[in-house]
Enzyme design. Sequence first.
Site, short mmCIF file in Angstrom:
data_model
loop_
_atom_site.label_atom_id
_atom_site.label_comp_id
_atom_site.label_asym_id
_atom_site.label_seq_id
_atom_site.Cartn_x
_atom_site.Cartn_y
_atom_site.Cartn_z
N LYS A 1 -27.54 -34.24 3.60
CA LYS A 1 -26.67 -35.20 4.28
C LYS A 1 -26.65 -34.88 5.77
O LYS A 1 -26.65 -33.70 6.17
CB LYS A 1 -25.26 -35.10 3.70
CG LYS A 1 -24.25 -36.11 4.26
CD LYS A 1 -22.92 -35.99 3.51
CE LYS A 1 -21.91 -36.99 4.03
NZ LYS A 1 -20.60 -36.86 3.35
N SER B 1 -18.59 -41.03 1.57
CA SER B 1 -19.46 -41.12 2.71
C SER B 1 -20.87 -40.58 2.46
O SER B 1 -21.75 -40.76 3.31
CB SER B 1 -18.84 -40.37 3.90
OG SER B 1 -18.67 -39.02 3.60
N SER C 1 -16.01 -38.01 -1.13
CA SER C 1 -17.29 -38.44 -0.58
C SER C 1 -18.53 -37.97 -1.30
O SER C 1 -19.61 -38.45 -0.98
CB SER C 1 -17.38 -38.00 0.89
OG SER C 1 -16.46 -38.74 1.64
#
Lengths: 491, 111, 479
Positions: free
Chosen positions: A79, A154, A178
Amino acid sequence: MDITELTVHELQEKIKSKELTITQITNAYVDRINEKEKDVQAFVTTLTEEAKKQAIEVEEKINKGEITGEFAGIPIGIKDNMCTKGVKTTCSSKMLENFISPYDATVVEKLNNENIIDLGKLNMDEFAMGGSTEYSYFKKTRNPWNLNKVPGGSSGGSAAAVAANLVPWALGSDTGGSIRQPSSFCGVVGLKPTYGLVSRYGLVAFASSLDQIGPITKDVRDSAILLNIIAGHDEKDSTSASREKVDYTKCLKNDVKGLKIGVPKEFFGEGINKEVKESLQKAIETYKKLGAEVEEFSLDIAQYSLASYYIIACAEASSNLGRFDGIRYGYRTPEFTNLKELYKKSRSEGFGAEVKRRIILGTYVLSSGYYDAYYKKAQQVRTLVINEFNKGFEKYDVILTPTSPTVAFDIGSKSDNPLEMYLADICTVSVNIAGLPGISIPCGVDSQGMPIGMQLIGNKFCEETILNAAYTFEQEVKFREKYKPQFKQNA
Amino acid sequence: MVKKVYNSEQIEIGDDYMKVSKEEILHIANLSDLILEENEVEKYLSNLQEILNFANIVSNAPVEGLDITIGSNEAQNVFRKDEIKIFEDNKSLLQNAPTQDQNMFKIPKVL
Amino acid sequence: MSREDYEVVIGLEVHAELSTKTKIFCSCPTEFGGLPNTHTCPICMAMPGTLPVLNEKVVEYAVKAGLATNCEIARDSKNDRKNYFYPDLPKSYQISQFDKPLCKNGYVEIDTKNGKKKIRITRIHIEEDAGKLNHDEFGGGSLVDLNRAGVPLIETVSEPDISSAEEAEAYLRKLKSIFEYIEVSDCKMQEGSLRADVNVSVRKKGDTKLGTRTEMKNMNSFRSIVRAIEYEVDRQIDVIEDGGIIEQETLRWDDVSGKTFSMRDKEDAQDYRYFPDPDLVAIKLSEEYIENIKKGLPELPESRKQRYLEEYKLSEKDANLITSSKYLSDLFEEASKVCNNPKAVNNWIISDISRILNETEMDPIEIPFDSKQLGKLVVLIDKGTISSSIGKKVLTELFENPRDPEEIIKEKGWIQISDEGAIKEVVLKILEANPQSIADYKGGKDKALGFLVGQAMKETKGKANPQMLNKMFLEELNK
């Protein structure tokens, strides 16, 4: 054989048996990315050329006996809020569009020590603030199950990339859900470890007391394997826990007889989608069939958790994001006449609307006159939530809830109403507030074929309990064999 | 206490007694070094008000007598030894600087 | 109304940089100087993703400082974030301590013209220093150097118990002395490792309500502080006498013009939004920990002074001066051991050495020669190898080019003339050149002897042994 369909533990076996080589695996993933990434849009930065080169080098070194290690050559996606030396770390924000970190995050160092190959940095909501990855400055990631729908957020890029087989596994981060929510939207396995189990050093901070890095994987065994690699005390992180090392794969016993599962009735209320509720009910029946003792109980903390989450997370974020001022790195506005203007314009132009919203909320709740009413109260609610969970864990080993009130929604359908978006976190945030471990595994699909996620919450540092419970369910239900992303596109 | 429906769930939203004024939001924006354009202020103000009303739920929570918890960590006394470690790659620390001079970050004059 | 009708209320917030090897939250060196941005790392540069880890020595030094100033040490303490934007503050917040400082409710005693006075200390807490802003000569902007960002500080806040500029100086000198003695800071004011924010207000005598105060920040010289306080007091009294009101504001003291200037800008008052730093954990100190530090505290100035009065029989005034600085005190004791003549060492320190320190505005920590060298100087005089007036020359040389005094006198040819023959030669020469003095002496003017000795010293450029000269002159004159 579709190489990109295999789990990491399957790849490991095939590498050992010499059925597959390192370069074959990386090349297969590069081909897959070249084919499918244009549909999914999961990456901010792809490292396909570098990965291919690295694979050749690693393979050579293994053949010469210079590298050993059971993960050498396995690719991964990271990420884009974890610092990687030499490769951009953007947090999907204009503010860090060209930022190259001078150091590696601790988890990245651990991956590098294992000679794991980075396929690229994955898309996210800007600075991890969002639940759909629609707030990314660069692009909107699509859900591989239906390209008109969001992958969640997210860590939407990470979940979508794993679901679409663009990476075999990925690292995500979880502050209010997330990792778990996008995993549930994308039909993959996402684990948020106990707060402090994984080092936060090098994770661009959103909410310091809530953030955790965790694995997003195709199955539960892979989750345990990746957790083994990234967990552990880090002296560079003062909030890092000092625990004896555990091999999480050893707990996958495929047996839940006598496991006490608590089902909090407040998490199955009016706001939960009907089909989600039905799927969870089926899952509960499955657990009962497998010999677990399932019981309903009361855990009335969901709304308090959500409210205090937004107060605490935004307060900490407003402070953590102060360092983005256009002076030492990051976006600097091109025209300014004095210092104040430099600050204000750089920040206002560099940050997106959701980030600004949360900074304003956070600044407000910390400001003079409001601290006691909001922030202090929220910290007391935190104590309340921890106490309530403790009561629950006196009776139960695992607490079972839906991961999200809904399945993946259409792109563009919620981004206009922030509060509605926030309410989608209602099942997940209490776990962050209490610092507990939580895992989301797919338990079914809805009538449109969209995945539904089930969340298992454990007591502090009891990852083994929830991993085993998840593993046993997974082996019984065989979701992966029955359902696959169709890359559907509405007309 | 007003009840509003979100996602088919009845959520209790506080009445606007903790009302945020335009002056306040501009002051907050100033404190956080953000600019709110004229046409943005209304939208941010209504977003903020709605979220604050929701956040106000905490004021009804049964927290009398409870201590605050800062992090979910009970750790204490985490210290580091007073030993020098030089960060070798000094150049990389300024590699992202928008402008620099003599190895220092350049900014407009500060009085 | 005159100045006499007002009383002055002063509070000081003193920042001292701790002399730990590394910064408070990262392992960068705290060494002063160095090329810009070379004592830095991702943490003190506030790179995204970095985290602080507290230096154990910082807590230890802060506790030492608290114990040495009679404070209560907190058993339960924490760090808080103080949020504001400024280019020398890379995180845009300073990690400090808000409501649970490490030390509180202490005091120090100062000597005033009315006797001893207690100045209470509200609290001592730990925090990090900010970087430095330098002028960009060519570009016209500013340049940010973060070498100092993250250097550990203790902030000592006094109650408004100080009533004059002299008391403020005495208090600050006392704190400096204590911190030097317990070796938590080198307190080098020119390097900025000791600085004070000075809060000044006035009120009519008898008033119980405090007047509005103004603040002057980052003052780092005793002289400036005294001048600034005196100016500001006068200014405030003038304003009040004219019917005006004092604005609460931060002022800048300009040493050149001798005035304070308003730093007021149009911005709103600062709201620091303090909250507990979630990246750090609680500091819980045990009784054992505090006891151990207490046991390890070195001798403080007060008890050293007592010892000097008793052991060395110094006068109160002399003992005060010598113990005012750890470095003078150490110099005295070590040099005395070398030469076994503490009285002489004492005299050197209180007269010539102090004079030179004052003239050159040098701090005792900067004295370039060491105690062995000073001790040797005394030995040389005591042995008669040099006269005391040559000794003064040697001392000057020790300040400028410190080395073994024996080397100095050999090099400069300053060895005292003690040879009888040479002395007689000089004496006869001077007597021949000054018949009037002989007559004066024989006529009863004893002063003439001193004159003759002086002439002989001049003739020998100070090298002749004055006692021998005296003796020889007397012999010759009385023939």
